[in-house]
Design a protein around this motif. Structure first.
Motif, PDB file in Angstrom:
ATOM      1  N   MET A  55       0.794  -1.222   0.000  1.00 32.44           N
ATOM      2  CA  MET A  55       0.000   0.000   0.000  1.00 32.44           C
ATOM      3  C   MET A  55       0.832   1.280   0.000  1.00 32.44           C
ATOM      4  O   MET A  55       0.341   2.336  -0.383  1.00 32.44           O
ATOM      5  CB  MET A  55      -0.959  -0.002   1.190  1.00 32.44           C
ATOM      6  CG  MET A  55      -1.929  -1.183   1.183  1.00 32.44           C
ATOM      7  SD  MET A  55      -2.952  -1.303  -0.306  1.00 32.44           S
ATOM      8  CE  MET A  55      -4.121   0.019   0.013  1.00 32.44           C
ATOM      9  N   LEU A  56       2.089   1.199   0.398  1.00 31.13           N
ATOM     10  CA  LEU A  56       2.946   2.384   0.427  1.00 31.13           C
ATOM     11  C   LEU A  56       3.989   2.371  -0.683  1.00 31.13           C
ATOM     12  O   LEU A  56       4.840   3.249  -0.745  1.00 31.13           O
ATOM     13  CB  LEU A  56       3.637   2.508   1.794  1.00 31.13           C
ATOM     14  CG  LEU A  56       2.706   2.561   3.008  1.00 31.13           C
ATOM     15  CD1 LEU A  56       3.509   2.657   4.294  1.00 31.13           C
ATOM     16  CD2 LEU A  56       1.704   3.699   2.888  1.00 31.13           C
ATOM     17  N   LYS A  57       3.892   1.391  -1.549  1.00 34.68           N
ATOM     18  CA  LYS A  57       4.840   1.231  -2.660  1.00 34.68           C
ATOM     19  C   LYS A  57       4.782   2.455  -3.572  1.00 34.68           C
ATOM     20  O   LYS A  57       3.704   2.960  -3.883  1.00 34.68           O
ATOM     21  CB  LYS A  57       4.447  -0.032  -3.430  1.00 34.68           C
ATOM     22  CG  LYS A  57       5.327  -0.367  -4.587  1.00 34.68           C
ATOM     23  CD  LYS A  57       4.868  -1.660  -5.230  1.00 34.68           C
ATOM     24  CE  LYS A  57       5.732  -1.966  -6.426  1.00 34.68           C
ATOM     25  NZ  LYS A  57       5.324  -3.202  -7.063  1.00 34.68           N
ATOM     26  N   GLU A  58       5.928   2.918  -4.005  1.00 33.55           N
ATOM     27  CA  GLU A  58       5.970   4.096  -4.868  1.00 33.55           C
ATOM     28  C   GLU A  58       6.239   3.753  -6.324  1.00 33.55           C
ATOM     29  O   GLU A  58       6.056   4.587  -7.198  1.00 33.55           O
ATOM     30  CB  GLU A  58       7.002   5.093  -4.333  1.00 33.55           C
ATOM     31  CG  GLU A  58       6.580   5.620  -2.970  1.00 33.55           C
ATOM     32  CD  GLU A  58       7.415   6.778  -2.494  1.00 33.55           C
ATOM     33  OE1 GLU A  58       8.174   7.359  -3.291  1.00 33.55           O
ATOM     34  OE2 GLU A  58       7.302   7.122  -1.310  1.00 33.55           O
ATOM     35  N   GLU A  59       6.692   2.531  -6.598  1.00 34.68           N
ATOM     36  CA  GLU A  59       6.931   2.129  -7.983  1.00 34.68           C
ATOM     37  C   GLU A  59       5.618   1.726  -8.639  1.00 34.68           C
ATOM     38  O   GLU A  59       4.679   1.343  -7.977  1.00 34.68           O
ATOM     39  CB  GLU A  59       7.892   0.927  -8.057  1.00 34.68           C
ATOM     40  CG  GLU A  59       9.241   1.143  -7.422  1.00 34.68           C
ATOM     41  CD  GLU A  59       9.237   0.874  -5.923  1.00 34.68           C
ATOM     42  OE1 GLU A  59       8.410   0.086  -5.446  1.00 34.68           O
ATOM     43  OE2 GLU A  59      10.058   1.491  -5.232  1.00 34.68           O
ATOM     44  N   GLY A  60       5.586   1.810  -9.972  1.00 31.12           N
ATOM     45  CA  GLY A  60       4.399   1.396 -10.707  1.00 31.12           C
ATOM     46  C   GLY A  60       3.437   2.546 -10.919  1.00 31.12           C
ATOM     47  O   GLY A  60       3.648   3.660 -10.437  1.00 31.12           O
ATOM     48  N   SER A  61       2.374   2.248 -11.635  1.00 31.13           N
ATOM     49  CA  SER A  61       1.429   3.312 -11.996  1.00 31.13           C
ATOM     50  C   SER A  61       0.197   3.383 -11.092  1.00 31.13           C
ATOM     51  O   SER A  61      -0.635   4.259 -11.271  1.00 31.13           O
ATOM     52  CB  SER A  61       0.985   3.149 -13.456  1.00 31.13           C
ATOM     53  OG  SER A  61       0.085   2.059 -13.590  1.00 31.13           O
ATOM     54  N   LEU A  62       0.072   2.476 -10.122  1.00 26.93           N
ATOM     55  CA  LEU A  62      -1.089   2.539  -9.231  1.00 26.93           C
ATOM     56  C   LEU A  62      -0.925   3.691  -8.245  1.00 26.93           C
ATOM     57  O   LEU A  62       0.095   3.797  -7.572  1.00 26.93           O
ATOM     58  CB  LEU A  62      -1.263   1.243  -8.439  1.00 26.93           C
ATOM     59  CG  LEU A  62      -1.587  -0.034  -9.201  1.00 26.93           C
ATOM     60  CD1 LEU A  62      -1.786  -1.178  -8.223  1.00 26.93           C
ATOM     61  CD2 LEU A  62      -2.803   0.131 -10.077  1.00 26.93           C
ATOM     62  N   THR A  63      -1.924   4.541  -8.184  1.00 28.70           N
ATOM     63  CA  THR A  63      -1.913   5.634  -7.221  1.00 28.70           C
ATOM     64  C   THR A  63      -2.380   5.105  -5.868  1.00 28.70           C
ATOM     65  O   THR A  63      -2.915   3.994  -5.756  1.00 28.70           O
ATOM     66  CB  THR A  63      -2.859   6.765  -7.655  1.00 28.70           C
ATOM     67  OG1 THR A  63      -4.213   6.262  -7.606  1.00 28.70           O
ATOM     68  CG2 THR A  63      -2.537   7.271  -9.064  1.00 28.70           C
ATOM     69  N   LYS A  64      -2.222   5.920  -4.828  1.00 26.41           N
ATOM     70  CA  LYS A  64      -2.745   5.540  -3.514  1.00 26.41           C
ATOM     71  C   LYS A  64      -4.258   5.371  -3.590  1.00 26.41           C
ATOM     72  O   LYS A  64      -4.827   4.484  -2.972  1.00 26.41           O
ATOM     73  CB  LYS A  64      -2.357   6.572  -2.465  1.00 26.41           C
ATOM     74  CG  LYS A  64      -0.892   6.551  -2.122  1.00 26.41           C
ATOM     75  CD  LYS A  64      -0.549   7.598  -1.065  1.00 26.41           C
ATOM     76  CE  LYS A  64       0.927   7.520  -0.708  1.00 26.41           C
ATOM     77  NZ  LYS A  64       1.291   8.491   0.325  1.00 26.41           N
TER      78      LYS A  64
END
Length: 193
Positions: A55-64
């Motif tokens: 849920m706190l991952k910053e890589e990739g295109s998924l937003t919070k």
């Protein structure tokens, strides 16, 4: 109330107590999940380590907001009151849309969200309800919306992880904190000056 009493915050191992107090400082209250799962410290640490990795991952295109939307939609399919209410509140805040969580929880196909998020939730719901039917044909529609194979892994991982969370919350009768119900629906009160 919870079927399993939550431990007193002062009885928690120091690392868990510090994290709970940090969350309380940020949110203004302690979300019930933090204390309910703390009755088993090793499992708490593993749960929140995986939660944070997803849920706190910053890589990739998924937003919070995307991540919380997946949690809200799939938690509704799993009929998890705690996760729908708690993550729906966070979704409303991230997306800055007071109606979106209710729409997504009831029927994402009719929600006021872009086609990209609908495709994401279509896939998440299939992982949630019919993962045994996933096949190669499920990937091109997601690629067409700009999701990489790693993003697709994230969608599936979030869905699967919250399947565990939903079941633990439901079986233990974990109730949402009252604070969650209004978060993101009404403007936050400004401190008096």
């Amino acid at each position: 109330m919870n079927r399993y009493p939550a431990p007193d915050i002062n009885d928690l191992p120091e690392d868990i107590k510090a994290k709970v107090l940090e969350v309380q400082e940020k949110a203004g209250f302690v979300p019930n999940v933090f204390l309910a799962l703390a009755r088993r410290p090793a499992e708490w640490r593993a749960f929140f380590a995986y939660h944070d990795a997803l849920m706190l991952k910053e890589e990739g295109s998924l937003t919070k907001g995307d991540r919380e939307m997946i949690v809200t939609a799939t938690s509704a399919a799993n009929q998890c009151l705690y996760c729908v209410v708690a993550h729906g509140a966070i979704l409303r805040i991230y997306e800055k849309k007071p109606l979106v969580a209710d729409q997504v929880a009831v029927n994402h196909l009719k929600a006021d969200i872009p086609p990209r998020q609908k495709a994401m939730l279509d896939f998440a719901m299939k992982v949630c309800l019919r993962s045994h039917e996933i096949n190669d044909d499920d990937f091109p529609p997601l690629h067409a919306h700009g999701f990489s194979d790693e993003d697709i892994w994230d969608i599936a991982s979030i869905t699967a992880f919250f399947g565990l969370s939903n079941r633990m919350a439901s079986f233990s009768n974990m109730m949402p904190n009252p604070e969650f119900y209004l978060m993101g629906r009404v403007p936050k009160a400004k401190p008096a000056t």
